[in-house]
Write a protein that holds these residues in place. Structure first.
Motif, mmCIF file in Angstrom:
data_model
loop_
_atom_site.group_PDB
_atom_site.id
_atom_site.type_symbol
_atom_site.label_atom_id
_atom_site.label_comp_id
_atom_site.label_asym_id
_atom_site.label_seq_id
_atom_site.Cartn_x
_atom_site.Cartn_y
_atom_site.Cartn_z
ATOM 1 N N SER A 78 0.798 -1.224 0.000
ATOM 2 C CA SER A 78 0.000 0.000 0.000
ATOM 3 C C SER A 78 0.831 1.274 0.000
ATOM 4 O O SER A 78 0.347 2.339 -0.375
ATOM 5 N N THR A 79 2.101 1.177 0.418
ATOM 6 C CA THR A 79 2.950 2.367 0.459
ATOM 7 C C THR A 79 3.183 2.896 -0.948
ATOM 8 O O THR A 79 3.669 2.172 -1.823
ATOM 9 N N GLN A 80 2.860 4.151 -1.170
ATOM 10 C CA GLN A 80 2.964 4.727 -2.497
ATOM 11 C C GLN A 80 4.399 4.697 -3.020
ATOM 12 O O GLN A 80 5.335 5.066 -2.331
ATOM 13 N N GLY A 81 4.542 4.265 -4.266
ATOM 14 C CA GLY A 81 5.833 4.295 -4.929
ATOM 15 C C GLY A 81 6.729 3.099 -4.681
ATOM 16 O O GLY A 81 7.780 2.980 -5.304
ATOM 17 N N VAL A 82 6.341 2.191 -3.775
ATOM 18 C CA VAL A 82 7.200 1.041 -3.474
ATOM 19 C C VAL A 82 6.895 -0.102 -4.436
ATOM 20 O O VAL A 82 5.765 -0.584 -4.511
ATOM 21 N N LEU A 83 7.895 -0.520 -5.174
ATOM 22 C CA LEU A 83 7.743 -1.614 -6.133
ATOM 23 C C LEU A 83 7.901 -2.974 -5.461
ATOM 24 O O LEU A 83 7.227 -3.938 -5.823
#
Length: 294
Positions: A78-83
């Motif tokens: 859910s953390t934005q930007g984490v691939l």
């Protein structure tokens, strides 16, 4: 000790491909070599193909007797930007495995290599890897990544290298910088030095914790110094990513984005859409070499 990676945004054109190193092709079909076994949870079969290809690249580069197990999950992050993110499943003290540097902790995969035996069961794994299932992934293995997709092979190699030992324990709080477990550093920590060549883990210079450590960890000028880097860099060292605001999971545990040449950029903190880097690079393999970290 989890490592998460940021992204830099959409690219408007395809980026140059950095192909796998020649060792991948020279050792194709050969028996023996390193073994990197992945246990999958939730993965579509199309993603497994890319995962196995990424593993095969590392198998061709690691020592023949390396035996590594990975617990991999395909799930939403859910953390934005984490691939993706990765972590080691445990540590062993250097004094317990007859390591080159006894006063340091070694991640599981590396500790087993040094000890010459498994220190846990296969299903406990040496590395934990989580891939963000909500990302627009390119699942091919040819590096021809569409401009609006992220290359899964690139990200998997990056994260597995973190799990092999390309990570630190450095951190900061409001006023101090610090590292280690009970003040004992990770092996990677012991190779980090400042612009003057002073090791951050030298407690005769830097107290742990201390304000002076925080200043170094956010001062923009730190390097990893290892013996094999002398073949590729001046001063036997590679510049690390050290933003002025400490970025947990990225600071120190990546190569500097702006000064590292493309062929060594797999282990910088950012990946672009459309980018494919299938070669860990000489800097990374020198840092992971058995004479320094592995």
């Amino acid at each position: 000790h989890t490592r998460s990676d940021s992204v830099t945004g959409v690219q408007t054109c395809a980026l140059p491909i950095v192909p796998p190193p020649e060792e991948v092709f020279l050792r194709s079909g050969m028996k023996g070599g390193a073994s990197l076994t992945i246990y999958y949870t939730g993965f579509p079969s199309s993603a497994i193909v890319a995962m196995e290809y990424a593993a095969s690249i590392l198998e061709s580069l690691l020592p023949d007797d390396a035996r590594i197990t990975v617990l991999a999950r395909w799930q939403n992050i859910s953390t934005q930007g984490v691939l993706a993110n990765s972590s080691t499943t445990g540590y062993a003290p250097g004094w317990g495995i007859d390591a080159l540097q006894p006063y340091a902790y070694y991640p599981a995969a590396l500790a087993e290599k040094i000890a010459g035996e498994s220190l846990n069961f296969d299903l406990e794994g040496d590395i934990e890897l989580v891939i963000n299932s909500s990302i627009n992934w390119y699942l091919g293995t040819d590096g021809k990544t569409p401009v609006l997709s992220y290359d899964l092979v690139t990200v998997v190699i990056h994260e597995l290298i973190h799990g092999l030992g390309f990570f630190d324990s450095m951190n900061v709080d409001a006023s101090t910088g610090y590292y280690g477990a009970g003040s004992v550093p990770l092996i990677y920590d012991t190779f980090v030095e400042d612009i003057q060549g002073r090791k951050l883990t030298d407690t005769a210079i830097f107290d742990n914790p201390s304000t002076s450590l925080k200043n170094e960890l956010t001062g923009g000028q730190l390097w990893f110094k290892g013996p094999l880097l002398s073949e590729y860099t001046s001063g036997n060292r590679a510049r690390l990513y050290v933003p002025s605001t400490f970025d947990t999971g990225s600071s120190i545990s990546h190569l500097d984005e702006t000064t590292t040449l493309k062929e060594n950029q797999l282990m910088t903190p950012f990946i672009n859409r459309g980018e494919a880097i299938h070669d860990p690079g000489k800097y990374t393999m020198s840092i992971l070499d058995r004479k320094s970290v592995v």
